[in-house]
Design a protein around this motif. Structure first.
Motif, PDB file in Angstrom:
ATOM      1  N   VAL A 160       0.708  -1.295  -0.064  1.00 54.18           N
ATOM      2  CA  VAL A 160       0.026   0.018   0.025  1.00 54.18           C
ATOM      3  C   VAL A 160       0.720   1.232  -0.261  1.00 54.18           C
ATOM      4  CG1 VAL A 160      -1.572   1.160   1.213  1.00 54.18           C
ATOM      5  CG2 VAL A 160      -1.857  -1.056   1.091  1.00 54.18           C
ATOM      6  N   ALA A 161       1.937   1.173   0.697  1.00 57.33           N
ATOM      7  CA  ALA A 161       2.903   2.533   0.903  1.00 57.33           C
ATOM      8  C   ALA A 161       3.333   2.824  -0.416  1.00 57.33           C
ATOM      9  CB  ALA A 161       3.614   2.233   1.962  1.00 57.33           C
ATOM     10  N   ALA A 162       3.887   1.873  -1.397  1.00 58.62           N
ATOM     11  CA  ALA A 162       4.513   2.185  -2.573  1.00 58.62           C
ATOM     12  C   ALA A 162       3.564   2.024  -3.660  1.00 58.62           C
ATOM     13  CB  ALA A 162       5.471   1.107  -2.855  1.00 58.62           C
ATOM     14  N   MET A 163       2.458   1.463  -3.555  1.00 56.17           N
ATOM     15  CA  MET A 163       1.264   1.037  -4.394  1.00 56.17           C
ATOM     16  C   MET A 163       1.936   0.509  -5.484  1.00 56.17           C
ATOM     17  SD  MET A 163      -1.752   0.633  -5.348  1.00 56.17           S
ATOM     18  CE  MET A 163      -2.274   0.973  -3.557  1.00 56.17           C
ATOM     19  N   ARG A 164       2.302  -0.702  -5.173  1.00 55.82           N
ATOM     20  CA  ARG A 164       2.968  -1.568  -6.355  1.00 55.82           C
ATOM     21  C   ARG A 164       2.753  -2.893  -5.947  1.00 55.82           C
ATOM     22  NH1 ARG A 164       7.806  -4.019  -4.688  1.00 55.82           N
ATOM     23  NH2 ARG A 164       8.824  -2.962  -3.142  1.00 55.82           N
ATOM     24  N   PHE A 165       2.810  -3.775  -6.809  1.00 54.27           N
ATOM     25  CA  PHE A 165       2.648  -5.352  -6.532  1.00 54.27           C
ATOM     26  C   PHE A 165       4.151  -5.510  -6.000  1.00 54.27           C
ATOM     27  CE2 PHE A 165      -0.482  -5.398 -10.088  1.00 54.27           C
ATOM     28  CZ  PHE A 165      -1.516  -5.831  -8.998  1.00 54.27           C
ATOM     29  N   ASN A 166       4.191  -6.458  -4.879  1.00 50.12           N
ATOM     30  CA  ASN A 166       5.321  -7.101  -4.028  1.00 50.12           C
ATOM     31  C   ASN A 166       5.272  -8.518  -4.343  1.00 50.12           C
ATOM     32  OD1 ASN A 166       7.310  -7.006  -2.471  1.00 50.12           O
ATOM     33  ND2 ASN A 166       6.202  -7.031  -0.592  1.00 50.12           N
ATOM     34  N   ARG A 186      -9.477  -3.661  -5.239  1.00 43.48           N
ATOM     35  CA  ARG A 186      -9.287  -3.611  -6.746  1.00 43.48           C
ATOM     36  C   ARG A 186      -9.142  -2.227  -7.169  1.00 43.48           C
ATOM     37  NH1 ARG A 186     -11.420  -7.886  -8.349  1.00 43.48           N
ATOM     38  NH2 ARG A 186     -12.798  -9.491  -6.915  1.00 43.48           N
ATOM     39  N   VAL A 187      -9.103  -2.167  -8.320  1.00 43.43           N
ATOM     40  CA  VAL A 187      -8.649  -0.520  -8.886  1.00 43.43           C
ATOM     41  C   VAL A 187     -10.011   0.557  -8.611  1.00 43.43           C
ATOM     42  CG1 VAL A 187      -8.663   0.792 -11.186  1.00 43.43           C
ATOM     43  CG2 VAL A 187      -7.446  -1.596 -11.112  1.00 43.43           C
ATOM     44  N   GLY A 188      -9.240   1.414  -8.233  1.00 43.61           N
ATOM     45  CA  GLY A 188     -10.210   2.513  -7.719  1.00 43.61           C
ATOM     46  C   GLY A 188     -10.519   2.609  -6.075  1.00 43.61           C
ATOM     47  N   ASP A 189     -10.140   1.514  -5.637  1.00 45.81           N
ATOM     48  CA  ASP A 189     -10.182   1.420  -4.056  1.00 45.81           C
ATOM     49  C   ASP A 189      -9.164   2.117  -3.334  1.00 45.81           C
ATOM     50  OD1 ASP A 189     -12.257  -0.542  -4.584  1.00 45.81           O
ATOM     51  OD2 ASP A 189     -11.317  -2.292  -3.807  1.00 45.81           O
ATOM     52  N   ILE A 190      -9.509   2.421  -2.102  1.00 49.09           N
ATOM     53  CA  ILE A 190      -8.328   3.331  -1.549  1.00 49.09           C
ATOM     54  C   ILE A 190      -8.239   2.360  -0.270  1.00 49.09           C
ATOM     55  CG2 ILE A 190      -8.849   5.612  -2.410  1.00 49.09           C
ATOM     56  CD1 ILE A 190     -10.543   6.155   0.133  1.00 49.09           C
ATOM     57  N   ALA A 191      -6.892   2.625   0.433  1.00 45.40           N
ATOM     58  CA  ALA A 191      -6.564   2.325   1.832  1.00 45.40           C
ATOM     59  C   ALA A 191      -5.767   3.209   2.361  1.00 45.40           C
ATOM     60  CB  ALA A 191      -5.853   0.869   1.680  1.00 45.40           C
ATOM     61  N   PHE A 192      -5.798   3.105   3.801  1.00 42.12           N
ATOM     62  CA  PHE A 192      -5.152   4.186   4.624  1.00 42.12           C
ATOM     63  C   PHE A 192      -3.704   3.548   5.270  1.00 42.12           C
ATOM     64  CE2 PHE A 192      -4.205   5.956   8.984  1.00 42.12           C
ATOM     65  CZ  PHE A 192      -4.150   7.480   8.605  1.00 42.12           C
ATOM     66  N   GLU A 193      -2.646   4.283   4.858  1.00 41.60           N
ATOM     67  CA  GLU A 193      -1.452   3.867   5.473  1.00 41.60           C
ATOM     68  C   GLU A 193      -1.125   5.051   6.492  1.00 41.60           C
ATOM     69  OE1 GLU A 193       2.108   4.945   5.511  1.00 41.60           O
ATOM     70  OE2 GLU A 193       2.188   2.941   6.007  1.00 41.60           O
ATOM     71  N   GLY A 194      -1.085   4.640   7.666  1.00 40.57           N
ATOM     72  CA  GLY A 194      -1.037   5.324   8.874  1.00 40.57           C
ATOM     73  C   GLY A 194       0.395   5.750   9.441  1.00 40.57           C
ATOM     74  N   HIS A 195       1.347   5.517   8.604  1.00 37.57           N
ATOM     75  CA  HIS A 195       2.743   6.029   9.124  1.00 37.57           C
ATOM     76  C   HIS A 195       2.818   7.638   8.997  1.00 37.57           C
ATOM     77  CE1 HIS A 195       3.668   1.617   8.760  1.00 37.57           C
ATOM     78  NE2 HIS A 195       4.573   2.023   9.816  1.00 37.57           N
ATOM     79  N   SER A 196       3.322   8.365  10.067  1.00 37.76           N
ATOM     80  CA  SER A 196       3.285   9.655   9.952  1.00 37.76           C
ATOM     81  C   SER A 196       4.742  10.243   9.507  1.00 37.76           C
ATOM     82  CB  SER A 196       3.362  10.468  11.267  1.00 37.76           C
ATOM     83  OG  SER A 196       2.112  10.014  11.556  1.00 37.76           O
ATOM     84  N   ASN A 197       4.919  11.314   8.655  1.00 37.64           N
ATOM     85  CA  ASN A 197       6.149  11.735   8.429  1.00 37.64           C
ATOM     86  C   ASN A 197       6.218  13.478   8.022  1.00 37.64           C
ATOM     87  OD1 ASN A 197       5.142  12.030   5.405  1.00 37.64           O
ATOM     88  ND2 ASN A 197       5.853   9.802   5.162  1.00 37.64           N
ATOM     89  N   LYS A 198       7.278  13.922   7.482  1.00 34.35           N
ATOM     90  CA  LYS A 198       7.075  15.364   7.514  1.00 34.35           C
ATOM     91  C   LYS A 198       6.024  15.727   6.295  1.00 34.35           C
ATOM     92  CE  LYS A 198      11.857  16.384   8.645  1.00 34.35           C
ATOM     93  NZ  LYS A 198      12.963  16.909   8.310  1.00 34.35           N
ATOM     94  N   GLU A 199       5.934  14.904   5.439  1.00 32.12           N
ATOM     95  CA  GLU A 199       4.742  15.288   4.348  1.00 32.12           C
ATOM     96  C   GLU A 199       3.406  14.868   4.803  1.00 32.12           C
ATOM     97  OE1 GLU A 199       4.181  14.473  -0.449  1.00 32.12           O
ATOM     98  OE2 GLU A 199       5.884  13.348   0.597  1.00 32.12           O
ATOM     99  N   PHE A 254      -4.016   8.420   2.582  1.00 29.49           N
ATOM    100  CA  PHE A 254      -4.869   7.380   1.857  1.00 29.49           C
ATOM    101  C   PHE A 254      -4.068   7.140   0.256  1.00 29.49           C
ATOM    102  CE2 PHE A 254      -8.208   7.863   4.704  1.00 29.49           C
ATOM    103  CZ  PHE A 254      -9.045   6.660   4.354  1.00 29.49           C
ATOM    104  N   VAL A 255      -4.090   6.016  -0.031  1.00 29.31           N
ATOM    105  CA  VAL A 255      -3.620   5.746  -1.331  1.00 29.31           C
ATOM    106  C   VAL A 255      -4.612   4.788  -2.107  1.00 29.31           C
ATOM    107  CG1 VAL A 255      -1.656   4.295  -2.236  1.00 29.31           C
ATOM    108  CG2 VAL A 255      -1.604   5.335  -0.106  1.00 29.31           C
ATOM    109  N   GLU A 256      -4.613   5.190  -3.450  1.00 29.50           N
ATOM    110  CA  GLU A 256      -5.470   4.835  -4.164  1.00 29.50           C
ATOM    111  C   GLU A 256      -4.782   3.583  -5.223  1.00 29.50           C
ATOM    112  OE1 GLU A 256      -9.008   6.507  -7.446  1.00 29.50           O
ATOM    113  OE2 GLU A 256      -6.977   6.686  -7.976  1.00 29.50           O
ATOM    114  N   ASN A 257      -5.605   2.611  -5.446  1.00 28.72           N
ATOM    115  CA  ASN A 257      -5.078   1.519  -6.283  1.00 28.72           C
ATOM    116  C   ASN A 257      -5.282   1.866  -7.805  1.00 28.72           C
ATOM    117  OD1 ASN A 257      -4.518  -0.602  -7.594  1.00 28.72           O
ATOM    118  ND2 ASN A 257      -5.863  -2.095  -6.636  1.00 28.72           N
TER     119      ASN A 257
END
Length: 236
Positions: free
Chosen positions: A37-43, A61-74, A80-83
């Protein structure tokens, strides 16, 4: 002009736009379809000791979103990241949300991931834990954000798709660093202008070849600045 542009946007509850889904993998998806999810790529390097454990994975599925909870400066409260890469599966720790309405894939790739647009909603719908934030799904779905009409989404999404293609081209070609930097800065500027000031992108998506061709109207210049990133390599 500003009123006309604003009419293409309205406040919408996220619960009107997305719904949580709990579609489990029936083993139609193997390890090669595990999504980072963090990189939005197949692993494909992901290791699963027992194939049956893949049944615990959630389908994304394509268009779905998931929450990536790690915090950083950005991203101060996660993101959220979309597939956009294809149907696959994610760890059961991720809640997957699926669009409820018609949408533009490329617009939401950037909008749902934009800190300026999403920060207030995430501040009110996440809880801090060690090194990351946990999403409270019901709180998230009750939040509202400004959303453009579908036709406006298509215009903005088409522009962002062009910019993505241009960045990929820069990564493949041996272009002067100054040209690549100008393009990247323009991309960031385009995102800010579009999502914060609600300025429509230049509808034709055919960028000018010289800054001297910019019109004198401030509103028109704002719209053209979005498309100008497409021509950055020609104006370096």
């Amino acid at each position: 002009m500003q009123q006309a542009l604003a009419n293409d946007w309205e406040q919408r509850k996220l619960g009107e736009l997305y719904k949580p889904v709990y579609e489990k993998n029936d083993l139609s998806f193997e390890t090669d379809k595990i999504i980072s999810v963090a990189a939005m790529r197949f692993n494909p390097e992901a290791v699963v000791s027992d194939r049956e454990y893949l049944r615990t994975y959630n389908v994304m599925r394509v268009g779905d979103i998931a929450f990536e909870g790690h915090s950083n400066k950005e991203f101060s409260h996660g993101r959220f990241v979309e597939n956009v890469i294809g149907d696959g599966i994610v760890s059961h720790i991720f809640i997957v949300f699926r669009p409820n309405t018609s949408y533009d894939l490329w617009y939401w790739k950037y909008a749902i991931n934009n800190e300026r647009l999403m920060r207030s909603a995430l501040v009110r719908s996440t809880k801090a834990s060690t090194m990351m934030h946990d999403l409270v799904a019901n709180d998230f779905l009750s939040e509202s954000i400004p959303v453009p009409s579908l036709s406006e989404q298509h215009k903005i999404g088409a522009l962002f798709a062009r910019l993505d293609s241009l960045i990929t081209l820069h990564q493949r070609e041996d272009l002067p660093p100054r040209c690549a930097l100008a393009t990247i800065l323009s991309v960031k500027n385009a995102t800010i202008i579009t999502l914060e000031r609600w300025i429509s992108p230049w509808s034709s998506l055919e960028a000018p070849t010289s800054p001297n061709s910019y019109p004198k109207s401030a509103a028109a210049r704002s719209r053209l600045s979005l498309a100008f990133a497409v021509a950055a390599r020609h104006t370096c």
